[in-house]
Design a protein around this motif. Structure first.
Motif, PDB file in Angstrom:
ATOM      1  N   UNK A  88     -39.652  64.634 -26.814  1.00 50.38           N
ATOM      2  CA  UNK A  88     -39.136  65.753 -27.148  1.00 50.38           C
ATOM      3  C   UNK A  88     -37.494  66.054 -26.863  1.00 50.38           C
ATOM      4  N   UNK A  89     -36.962  64.693 -25.809  1.00 52.73           N
ATOM      5  CA  UNK A  89     -35.953  64.666 -24.983  1.00 52.73           C
ATOM      6  C   UNK A  89     -35.180  64.234 -25.575  1.00 52.73           C
ATOM      7  N   UNK A  90     -35.507  63.370 -25.882  1.00 54.73           N
ATOM      8  CA  UNK A  90     -35.159  62.323 -27.566  1.00 54.73           C
ATOM      9  C   UNK A  90     -34.065  63.224 -28.819  1.00 54.73           C
ATOM     10  N   UNK A  91     -35.280  64.035 -29.027  1.00 55.97           N
ATOM     11  CA  UNK A  91     -35.148  64.727 -30.594  1.00 55.97           C
ATOM     12  C   UNK A  91     -33.678  65.497 -30.710  1.00 55.97           C
ATOM     13  N   UNK A  92     -33.886  66.150 -28.937  1.00 53.94           N
ATOM     14  CA  UNK A  92     -32.917  67.443 -28.966  1.00 53.94           C
ATOM     15  C   UNK A  92     -31.551  66.599 -28.215  1.00 53.94           C
ATOM     16  N   UNK A  93     -31.234  65.416 -28.430  1.00 53.72           N
ATOM     17  CA  UNK A  93     -30.273  64.842 -27.442  1.00 53.72           C
ATOM     18  C   UNK A  93     -29.153  65.353 -27.576  1.00 53.72           C
ATOM     19  N   UNK A  94     -28.623  65.426 -28.883  1.00 53.08           N
ATOM     20  CA  UNK A  94     -27.918  65.506 -29.266  1.00 53.08           C
ATOM     21  C   UNK A  94     -27.102  66.916 -30.085  1.00 53.08           C
ATOM     22  N   UNK A  95     -28.522  68.176 -29.655  1.00 54.08           N
ATOM     23  CA  UNK A  95     -28.198  69.557 -29.778  1.00 54.08           C
ATOM     24  C   UNK A  95     -26.857  69.459 -28.597  1.00 54.08           C
ATOM     25  N   UNK A  96     -25.699  70.880 -29.029  1.00 55.41           N
ATOM     26  CA  UNK A  96     -24.660  71.379 -28.028  1.00 55.41           C
ATOM     27  C   UNK A  96     -25.761  72.023 -27.213  1.00 55.41           C
ATOM     28  N   UNK A  97     -25.938  72.432 -25.877  1.00 55.22           N
ATOM     29  CA  UNK A  97     -26.344  73.405 -25.090  1.00 55.22           C
ATOM     30  C   UNK A  97     -25.863  74.136 -24.112  1.00 55.22           C
ATOM     31  N   UNK A  98     -26.772  75.381 -23.801  1.00 54.22           N
ATOM     32  CA  UNK A  98     -25.533  76.150 -22.398  1.00 54.22           C
ATOM     33  C   UNK A  98     -25.917  74.980 -21.442  1.00 54.22           C
ATOM     34  N   UNK A  99     -25.217  75.340 -20.455  1.00 54.17           N
ATOM     35  CA  UNK A  99     -25.285  74.200 -18.909  1.00 54.17           C
ATOM     36  C   UNK A  99     -26.316  75.948 -17.741  1.00 54.17           C
ATOM     37  N   UNK A 100     -26.551  74.745 -17.311  1.00 50.37           N
ATOM     38  CA  UNK A 100     -26.913  74.728 -15.898  1.00 50.37           C
ATOM     39  C   UNK A 100     -27.666  76.465 -16.567  1.00 50.37           C
ATOM     40  N   UNK A 101     -29.221  75.934 -17.258  1.00 48.91           N
ATOM     41  CA  UNK A 101     -30.742  76.126 -16.939  1.00 48.91           C
ATOM     42  C   UNK A 101     -30.117  78.038 -18.465  1.00 48.91           C
ATOM     43  N   UNK A 102     -28.898  77.571 -18.887  1.00 51.30           N
ATOM     44  CA  UNK A 102     -28.615  79.087 -20.162  1.00 51.30           C
ATOM     45  C   UNK A 102     -29.037  79.357 -20.928  1.00 51.30           C
ATOM     46  N   UNK A 103     -29.437  77.853 -21.680  1.00 49.39           N
ATOM     47  CA  UNK A 103     -30.157  77.090 -22.769  1.00 49.39           C
ATOM     48  C   UNK A 103     -31.802  78.075 -23.401  1.00 49.39           C
ATOM     49  N   UNK A 104     -31.534  77.727 -25.128  1.00 48.70           N
ATOM     50  CA  UNK A 104     -32.524  78.549 -25.367  1.00 48.70           C
ATOM     51  C   UNK A 104     -33.800  77.596 -24.606  1.00 48.70           C
ATOM     52  N   UNK A 105     -34.310  76.395 -24.554  1.00 51.47           N
ATOM     53  CA  UNK A 105     -35.106  75.497 -24.115  1.00 51.47           C
ATOM     54  C   UNK A 105     -36.180  76.068 -23.134  1.00 51.47           C
ATOM     55  N   UNK A 106     -34.878  76.633 -22.162  1.00 54.54           N
ATOM     56  CA  UNK A 106     -35.190  77.197 -20.691  1.00 54.54           C
ATOM     57  C   UNK A 106     -35.881  78.777 -20.991  1.00 54.54           C
ATOM     58  N   UNK A 107     -35.018  79.419 -21.833  1.00 58.10           N
ATOM     59  CA  UNK A 107     -35.204  80.362 -22.375  1.00 58.10           C
ATOM     60  C   UNK A 107     -37.364  80.922 -22.119  1.00 58.10           C
ATOM     61  N   UNK A 108     -36.652  79.778 -24.140  1.00 57.66           N
ATOM     62  CA  UNK A 108     -38.494  79.498 -24.271  1.00 57.66           C
ATOM     63  C   UNK A 108     -39.626  78.646 -23.046  1.00 57.66           C
ATOM     64  N   UNK A 109     -38.866  77.912 -22.696  1.00 60.64           N
ATOM     65  CA  UNK A 109     -40.301  77.597 -21.854  1.00 60.64           C
ATOM     66  C   UNK A 109     -40.892  78.511 -20.722  1.00 60.64           C
ATOM     67  N   UNK A 110     -39.987  79.745 -19.779  1.00 62.27           N
ATOM     68  CA  UNK A 110     -40.020  80.473 -19.434  1.00 62.27           C
ATOM     69  C   UNK A 110     -40.331  81.745 -20.121  1.00 62.27           C
ATOM     70  N   UNK A 111     -41.286  81.512 -20.767  1.00 60.64           N
ATOM     71  CA  UNK A 111     -41.417  82.881 -22.484  1.00 60.64           C
ATOM     72  C   UNK A 111     -42.870  82.412 -22.593  1.00 60.64           C
ATOM     73  N   UNK A 112     -42.903  80.894 -22.702  1.00 64.94           N
ATOM     74  CA  UNK A 112     -44.585  79.871 -22.128  1.00 64.94           C
ATOM     75  C   UNK A 112     -45.488  80.494 -21.171  1.00 64.94           C
ATOM     76  N   UNK A 113     -44.775  80.323 -20.377  1.00 63.51           N
ATOM     77  CA  UNK A 113     -45.447  80.731 -18.582  1.00 63.51           C
ATOM     78  C   UNK A 113     -45.280  82.345 -18.443  1.00 63.51           C
TER      79      UNK A 113
END
Lengths: 346, 346, 346, 346
Positions: free
Chosen positions: B20-45
């Motif tokens: 998964x890290x590999x697949x998302x590697x070249x996405x441009x993400x917001x820094x410092x945990x303000x990104x959509x993956x972190x938000x999605x992970x939080x939603x799953x939790x």
């Protein structure tokens, strides 16, 4: 599609680094940075700085590295001097004060400290009713994109030595500084002229990792206790070791930074060609052009960047950052858009 | 070849996480945990704990998470109560004291706190000349491999509520606890019965990441300021988000922990079959067998493990840890070696 | 009328001390302890300890003195070992933790540390994942009224030296120890056998003042910065200097402590004559008799004292403290009341 | 004979205060500020500020009081805004940073904060990567002798309320401010317009003691724990209670400050008559005249004063401080000497 010049940590890691992590993934390694990759990475760095008698620690971020370096060096009543724009003075949510030390920010025009600037801070701190300056913190490249020349760093280094001040260099963007067209410093110079400094990985193609090099013997003892106490000792420390192995094999560290500078250079020339000026001169990967607000409004529909400062009612200084991952197409698109929006009428 | 039972963070990350890290590697993400993956992970939790009104933060290690959780909850004169074996009391180089708080270690036989044990600490701290207990820290599974039953956690939770004490659960090895054969708790129970707790990723198949869930409203405000100040806010925060996305999609979190427990179960039964006993009962991934020194000497030629305690002149208690990555062949080899060395003559 | 044995700081200052403050009141003195009285008091102390090469600082209270002494001596990851009953471990609201250091309380029967007790704490702190013990804190007399013999202090001192541990002696009640019938130590011995220690004034006839004597060269630099930073540098520092001038002229320090011990001796013999026992043996100014609750109930109508510990359902250990100001009539009244209430029937 | 204008804490205490200490000397009082004198002093202050619902604590010095007030009010990531000349920013050896908080010094011309000055600091601290301003610290009179008018304090107070900032007033020299000819504030105004403030005793005739008045309910809980933890809880706390009893009986507090101001007024007029100017306007007890170096050289043979700032090659700004104890003869002698040395030729 939106393209981001927000910072140099928007993408993951350079593919060679990910590949190396992949290949070592099922090895059983010792924890907490006591593994062979970290040792090997440190050996590569020692070779690069041509200095054997240093301690090298891998730490996962810049604020943490700054905090630990300063914590190890200062006694409770001592303070660190930096430029008013210094990262520790502005952008670390008071991390240094949180461990008990005053940060003495000195007003300078270009993000760089000089012996005279440091001297002015010393003069104002002369009695035991004031904090005692004991360290000078600089960054290279600086937070405003500028960089130190060898003569400047030599002057500062010898002034600090003479005044009994530790000299600490924050190298979060050291790659960009060392590969800039204006640079005349080497990593070996940096190591020789400072008491401790770090080489930034996170902003130059690593997932996360900064390599702190401590030369001064008084700052070295028990440093790993401090890392652990601060929660900065990664269980899987070899993750950082592997990344620095890659960065310092086959010049990857320099190649990635060169790419960032090259992309920034294209942007700089293109922006200047449109007749716009910059708040600070920069030949590294951060640019601070001053643009009309109506232009910025349009640009912000397709590009991400951050606002640095309101210049006047009609102009704003923005920050554009390039990185190892910045695409030529992104740069071209930005310059096309800017050109389309019309050159400066000044 | 040497096989290590030293800990559960000897290998990298589960292949699906790396992928998964590999697949998302070249996405441009917001820094410092303000990104959509972190938000999605939080939603799953949030879905997993069946609770919406919580704050969730990804932090890169256990000591850091403990430090931040306690820093956010306590005022300067307040203290945290824990078992004498508690990680914060022993193995974090005084991280909690370093941010100003006394850790009150209560002697208990099995790494677990009870209302009576907490009460004894309260009784001894009754005036303003002493620190004021304000939080109870527990770990599940504990540092000695034991775990809380639902009735035990309910009793402790209601005692803490009644006494005005925050209840904080360190879940560095929560996966192992929740998937153990003796477990009757769910993640939703944990969330309901504590004021804040964290789900350990690093010791359960992630490269690095712990997910801190804060339910109590008084501990939530401005928590990101504290993360940043402590240097714990990763620039590339989505690295942690992506890992927790994987862990909480398709049950990976539970599957990995189950494997660790299964491997530990085999070891436990094999060691017991040889006639050896354990210092603490454990159905999680840490075992504490007491073995004769001459046997250990031989075993240590082929296996890595750590010494827990000297029991008597001829016996030592060691710690064996399994993980998501432990190989059946490693376990078999260990048991064969142990059997070959002869069963206990007691 | 109620008479108080609550503590040794219930009254103001010895009249000679007040007189001296009065006489110097309109002098113009330098502030912050840079005055001639403080210098003279330090000279008198140097003479008394027969040692020139020490730094001496006047500080206004015990907790403050302990905090500053430890702050000056330890780096952030280091810890101080003390008896579980040690003042810094129990009665200073976590002052030492508040400046970042773990206090390692070792269980001992009588408030005193031995090399063996210290060794046990060292054994438990062996890796960089734990705090690093660097100082041993003792009090003389101790919090439970006991005191060190010369041979005991010599053994502890030489053990500490050999282990690289600073030895710090809290002398809040040093007068009582040095003038007790069981004492074989001098102030000069104390100075020679410790790295730093303080002489308590507040509990021996001063309004407020402790004199900290620092012998170890590594703890001395910049100590006044720490005093100021902690808010412990009195503007009118000569107030403390004048008090120590009086205490160390004409033996006042010893005379006052002798009086306190004498009064305590009368109480001790009287209580023992009634058949009651003591929880700890003491020939200093703190007594810990175990008395029946029905007796205490009556005594508490006319006398103030504090409860130390519930011994069993019918007996409680109380603390009786005498001082330089304790009146013979108060002691007589207490013993008469006790006798009247009937001797122990054990 | 040398006469000192060095500061307002060169002499001991006003004779009435010493007398009161003398008279109560052999009373048995409860320790740690739980005595009846402290309670009575607090009652007198409540009466003076016409406010019942406040907490009042006696603390032995200004730095300590500032430290405790700020510690009680701020969470770890929060900061305090003050004038660049603020005592906490310059002259407390980093006491506030030592407890973890950044001091944001705002450049102002006259030692006083305005809503606009505070607003400028707020604007620069807008994200979670920066400290969060939460308190405004002012002093009255200020460190440069100036003072707040009622309208100014009202404006600042209402701005702070609107911005969610605590307003804390350091009243080390509050007596001098309230009795100055330019003052239009009362103690009751101060109490009403701030969240907490302190009334200075040490610089106005007490041996040592500041009275901290806390009105805001969020800052009040458990404050005594903080006092004790910081080592600031005097065993013989009634010493401070007695002093404030005297200061707030029969107007002594105001009378002493008036005398200081009167002496300063004579100096001010005399210096102005000689043609010299002042760096800051002051009608309180601190004066900052600019004098020729050759004049200062002569004056310094008979008078003590401190240097504030080098103005140019030939002129220096000095600080002259008067107090409750300043003698008319000292003032006369100074002015005679100045006159004798010749008036300014400007």
């Amino acid at each position: 599609m939106i393209y981001s010049f927000n910072n140099d940590y928007s993408e993951g890691a350079h593919p060679r680094i990910l590949q190396a992590l992949m290949e070592c993934n099922l090895e059983q390694n010792d924890g907490y940075g006591m593994d062979r990759h970290t040792a090997h990475a440190a050996a590569l760095i020692r070779q690069e700085i041509r200095m054997e008698d240093v301690d090298i620690h891998m730490i996962s971020g810049g604020t943490q590295t700054n905090t630990l370096a300063i914590r190890a060096a200062l006694r409770p009543h001592q303070a660190v001097i930096c430029a008013d724009t210094g990262h520790i003075n502005v952008h670390e949510t008071g991390a240094i004060e949180a461990i008990g030390h005053k940060v003495i920010g000195v007003r300078v025009p270009d993000g760089k400290l000089t012996p005279a600037a440091v001297q002015s801070a010393l003069r104002e701190h002369s009695t035991e009713h004031m904090v005692q300056p004991r360290m000078v913190y600089i960054s290279n490249s600086t937070e405003v994109g500028t960089q130190y020349q060898k003569a400047e760093l030599e002057a500062l280094s010898s002034f600090c030595k003479q005044q009994g001040l530790y000299l600490f260099l924050d190298g979060a963007r050291l790659g960009a500084a060392l590969t800039s067209r204006d640079n005349d410093l080497t990593l070996a110079d940096i190591a020789r002229l400072t008491d401790l400094f770090y080489i930034g990985g996170t902003k130059n193609g690593a997932l996360l990792a900064e390599a702190l090099i401590i030369r001064h013997p008084d700052i070295r003892p028990d440093f790993r206790f401090l890392i652990k106490q601060h929660g900065a000792m990664l269980a899987k420390g070899w993750i950082m070791g592997i990344q620095f192995e890659e960065l310092f094999q086959n010049h990857l560290f320099y190649d990635l930074a060169s790419h960032a500078n090259e992309m920034a250079g294209k942007l700089r020339r293109g922006i200047a060609d449109c007749g716009y000026s910059f708040l600070w001169p920069s030949s590294t990967n951060q640019l601070f052009p001053v643009l009309p607000n109506h232009v910025l409004e349009k640009l912000s529909q397709d590009f991400l960047f951050s606002t640095q400062m309101i210049v006047d009612e009609e102009h704003t200084c923005i920050r554009l950052v390039t990185s190892w991952a910045t695409k030529q197409t992104g740069v071209d698109a930005f310059l096309e858009a800017l050109t389309r929006l019309g050159a400066s009428r000044q």
